[in-house]
Motif scaffolding. Sequence first.
Motif, mmCIF file in Angstrom:
data_model
loop_
_atom_site.group_PDB
_atom_site.id
_atom_site.type_symbol
_atom_site.label_atom_id
_atom_site.label_comp_id
_atom_site.label_asym_id
_atom_site.label_seq_id
_atom_site.Cartn_x
_atom_site.Cartn_y
_atom_site.Cartn_z
ATOM 1 N N HIS A 287 17.251 -28.067 -13.734
ATOM 2 C CA HIS A 287 15.851 -28.914 -13.392
ATOM 3 C C HIS A 287 16.377 -29.723 -12.281
ATOM 4 C CE1 HIS A 287 12.397 -31.114 -14.417
ATOM 5 N NE2 HIS A 287 13.237 -32.202 -14.278
ATOM 6 N N THR B 106 13.142 -36.876 -19.489
ATOM 7 C CA THR B 106 13.025 -35.378 -19.301
ATOM 8 C C THR B 106 14.192 -34.506 -19.611
ATOM 9 O OG1 THR B 106 11.777 -36.224 -17.525
ATOM 10 C CG2 THR B 106 12.822 -34.001 -17.202
ATOM 11 N N LYS C 200 13.997 -33.350 -23.237
ATOM 12 C CA LYS C 200 12.787 -32.430 -23.255
ATOM 13 C C LYS C 200 13.381 -30.807 -22.891
ATOM 14 C CE LYS C 200 8.846 -35.388 -22.645
ATOM 15 N NZ LYS C 200 7.858 -35.820 -21.972
ATOM 16 N N VAL C 201 14.117 -30.877 -21.741
ATOM 17 C CA VAL C 201 14.786 -29.825 -21.059
ATOM 18 C C VAL C 201 15.516 -29.215 -21.794
ATOM 19 C CG1 VAL C 201 16.055 -29.006 -19.060
ATOM 20 C CG2 VAL C 201 14.096 -30.420 -18.632
ATOM 21 N N GLU D 86 14.251 -27.564 -24.900
ATOM 22 C CA GLU D 86 13.531 -26.231 -24.596
ATOM 23 C C GLU D 86 14.629 -25.105 -24.502
ATOM 24 O OE1 GLU D 86 12.160 -23.110 -22.343
ATOM 25 O OE2 GLU D 86 13.361 -24.661 -21.497
ATOM 26 N N GLY E 65 19.973 -21.696 -18.990
ATOM 27 C CA GLY E 65 18.557 -22.111 -18.244
ATOM 28 C C GLY E 65 17.469 -21.334 -19.306
ATOM 29 N N THR F 66 11.121 -21.435 -18.692
ATOM 30 C CA THR F 66 10.644 -22.579 -18.056
ATOM 31 C C THR F 66 11.435 -23.597 -17.327
ATOM 32 O OG1 THR F 66 9.440 -22.461 -20.187
ATOM 33 C CG2 THR F 66 9.274 -24.595 -18.850
ATOM 34 N N ASN F 67 12.820 -23.419 -17.533
ATOM 35 C CA ASN F 67 13.727 -24.220 -16.619
ATOM 36 C C ASN F 67 14.841 -23.248 -16.136
ATOM 37 O OD1 ASN F 67 12.870 -26.990 -17.086
ATOM 38 N ND2 ASN F 67 12.906 -26.260 -19.153
#
Length: 591
Positions: free
Chosen positions: A228, A309, A312-313, A316, A573, A576-577
């Motif tokens: 990210h 952030t 959240k990453v 996920e 990863g 999304t990321n």
Amino acid sequence: MQPQDWTKLVEQTFKIPSLNGQSNQPDPWMLMIDQLWEANPYSKLLPLDPAEIMHSMQQLWTSMFSDPSRVWANYTDYLQQYNQLMVATMLKMWGQPTGPAVEPEKGDKRFNSPDWQQNIAYDALKQTYLLGATTLLKSAGSLKGLDDKQKRRITFYLRQFLDSISPTNFFFTNPQVIHETIKSGGKNLVDGLNNLLRDVKTGQIKMTDTDAFKPGVNLAITPGQVIHRSRLVEIIQYKPTTEKVYSIPVLFLPPWINKYYCLDMQPENSLIKFLVDKGFTVFVISWKNPDAQMEDIGLEGYLEMGPLTAIKVIKEITGTDKINTVGYCIGGTLLSMTVPYLNAIGDDTVNCTTFFVTLQDFEEVGDTSVYIDEQYVTFIEGQMMARGYLDSKEMASMFNVLRANDLIWSNVINNYMLGKEPPAFDLLYWNADGTRMARTAHSFYLHNTYLENNLVKPGKIILKGVPIDLGKITQDVYAVGTQQDHIVPWKSAWRITKLAGGKKRFIVGSSGHIAGIINTPSKMRGYWTNEASAETAEDWFNKAQPQQGSWWFDWAEWLKARAGEQVSPPPMGSKTNPPICAAPGTYVLER
């Protein structure tokens, strides 16, 4: 004449601020000293303030005259010890060695050269200097009519002066320099002059071989991917090295006033690699080196684009609903705000949290309080308004002065008198690889911590509309202080045990702010633990037990008990990321 009359007379004679805090008109002598120092090429390299040093000497002189009986007592003690020193020196000359009358403080390496012990003249010179320095510092510590902050300021600048006039810092009184000059035929002096001109040009003393290291080549080489990137951070995920990993990942919040790879130096002293090899899934925030275009980013921006952030990453990518967080220094202070913020909004993602040499209570910040006051903050805010950021050299100079003999004068001797290049040392390379500070965030931080100490006042700091209350940290806490820390005194790091609400484990590591944290298993520095609760830091340490080896193992066991089950490693990863580039990323390479 009464003592107060002596004080008034000396104040008027030297035109210095009186002991009650009221200032006289600016002293032209002080202005002249500042101007002469600015004209000296050394002023570009040595972060000294001769006017403040002179001012402290004058205040010491004034206070001494206000209490003549104490002056006489100190002088009598000095004469008694000096006579002992002279007698011991004479006995040595007659072949009857005796013990030293005064010895360097523990950790003082200036007089390690054999000549300072074996040569009678140099031994007498060393002890005379140390005796005079000790006497003056003792006098400064017992000043009357001043509060603790004023005493600390006087003692601090007095120590600067005493360090600067050490006989080790002059050619004819440093036996090591004399030997080198004879041995090289004066080549050391020519090389030293070239080194001085080089450093004056760059405006910084070269403390290590800057060509010996490079992040991504021989530093910060633990395999990983940037998964990210925003205008403020890159988030790095590290590649697992074990078949199974603990289900709860670890997120590091390093300080944004330094680069993150202090946690990932070379393989043998990388804390990140240590954890990865223990089966932890590790993520770290790599802060961008801000420029003037980022001056509008405030502390809420650091909170939002940083830990919020990252959480959240990570959730996920890993599918987890729990994360163990770690904050280092100022990154730990931000984490101290993040955890109660999340708890207040009903987000229980943080499972447990760790603080490395972190201040929450800024009541006692050690010698940094000499610098960070209203006048200093006003000064640097003016600089930040003009540039949009605070240059990293400003903070580096301040921190270097806190350990002047190790970080300044030892390099003056090595670089300019011995004419040598500094050795390759990874931690000093990292120390010189500083980052700038965004104006808005740094101003908010200084006002709400060092100046107003608002973090310990429930609800005084409000971030994203949420009042911050350290008492809402109900998670288990592991906190580390270091015994010789000049930036975060360990007693202040201990304060989290009284501020947070969850179960706490506090340890004290040996060494200082950096070396005490990068306490690699091979160094065997040791640490202290205390399983019982304590009302004060002094009580805690008095009952603490010394432990052998690195505290990393103690912390790893504590983490394991809070890291969940062993599972297959998560992907590197996600859709999304997705991975952007290999670690260490791009932000850490910015100058």
